[in-house]
Enzyme design. Structure first.
Site, mmCIF file in Angstrom:
data_model
loop_
_atom_site.group_PDB
_atom_site.id
_atom_site.type_symbol
_atom_site.label_atom_id
_atom_site.label_comp_id
_atom_site.label_asym_id
_atom_site.label_seq_id
_atom_site.Cartn_x
_atom_site.Cartn_y
_atom_site.Cartn_z
ATOM 1 C CD GLU A 98 -2.948 1.158 0.344
ATOM 2 O OE1 GLU A 98 -2.638 1.500 -0.810
ATOM 3 O OE2 GLU A 98 -4.115 0.915 0.682
ATOM 4 C CG ASP A 99 -0.816 4.829 -1.668
ATOM 5 O OD1 ASP A 99 -1.550 4.238 -0.849
ATOM 6 O OD2 ASP A 99 -1.255 5.670 -2.460
ATOM 7 C CG ASP A 102 -5.069 8.682 5.946
ATOM 8 O OD1 ASP A 102 -5.205 9.056 7.112
ATOM 9 O OD2 ASP A 102 -5.195 9.455 4.979
ATOM 10 C CG PHE A 151 -3.987 16.280 0.818
ATOM 11 C CD1 PHE A 151 -3.578 16.302 -0.496
ATOM 12 C CD2 PHE A 151 -5.057 15.481 1.167
ATOM 13 C CE1 PHE A 151 -4.230 15.552 -1.457
ATOM 14 C CE2 PHE A 151 -5.722 14.731 0.212
ATOM 15 C CZ PHE A 151 -5.309 14.764 -1.103
ATOM 16 N NE ARG A 164 -2.984 7.924 -9.312
ATOM 17 C CZ ARG A 164 -3.523 7.442 -8.204
ATOM 18 N NH1 ARG A 164 -2.755 7.021 -7.228
ATOM 19 N NH2 ARG A 164 -4.834 7.392 -8.054
#
Length: 178
Positions: A98-99, A102, A151, A164
């Site tokens: 996963e990036d 969160d 963010f 990206r």
């Protein structure tokens, strides 16, 4: 595009070094096994490509697309499987890539969903861990960096499908997403 980034958190060089370290650690832990790397699209694609090249063990690769964000900046809480695995995972060692971890809502749901298929093990590798926003009881087994509550975009992470392709991870200016 670069003018939309307020500051850089992790440089291209810092990311490359940490991915190599993760690759060494994962390779040691999976020695003699052939894990199935399950990338969570779309954000994982840059990290997973680099990480898979850093591994010295045989591995298979598959992808899932799971959504709980839409085009917003926070999870809706409703998880939707957009693309499921092609591979049978019963008895396999699964490493979810996963990036960013969160809120944890999506990964917690996904882990439970995959556990029903009786894999030998499930572990999670995330490039970024944003613990300040965690609402689900889930931890990464492998983590690239702890991430402040900001963010961020770049290196696979997006805002509304943009940014990206930045080679670093940076903070998006608030006026871009407000």
């Amino acid at each position: 595009m670069k003018n939309d980034v307020e500051r850089i958190f992790f440089s291209k060089e810092e990311i490359q070094k940490r991915v190599e370290e993760l690759g060494e650690q994962i390779s040691r832990d999976y020695e003699g096994k052939q894990p199935l790397l399950v990338g969570i699209l779309k954000g994982c694609f840059v990290f997973m490509a680099d990480l898979s090249r850093a591994l010295t063990v045989k591995c298979d690769i598959d992808f899932m697309a799971v959504s709980s964000y839409g085009n917003g900046t926070s999870s809706t809480g409703a998880v939707k499987i957009v693309k499921d695995l092609n591979a049978d995972i019963e008895g396999r060692h699964i490493l979810i890539i996963e990036d960013i971890l969160d809120s944890g809502i999506t990964l917690n749901y996904l882990r439970g969903y995959l556990e029903q298929r009786k894999p030998a093990s499930i572990k999670i590798c995330t490039l970024l861990d944003k613990k300040a926003r965690r609402s689900a009881d889930i931890q990464a087994d492998y983590c690239g960096f702890d991430c402040p509550d900001a963010f961020i975009v770049g290196y696979g992470l997006d805002y509304a499908e943009k940014y990206r392709n930045l080679p670093y991870i940076g903070v998006l200016k608030p006026e871009i997403y407000s």
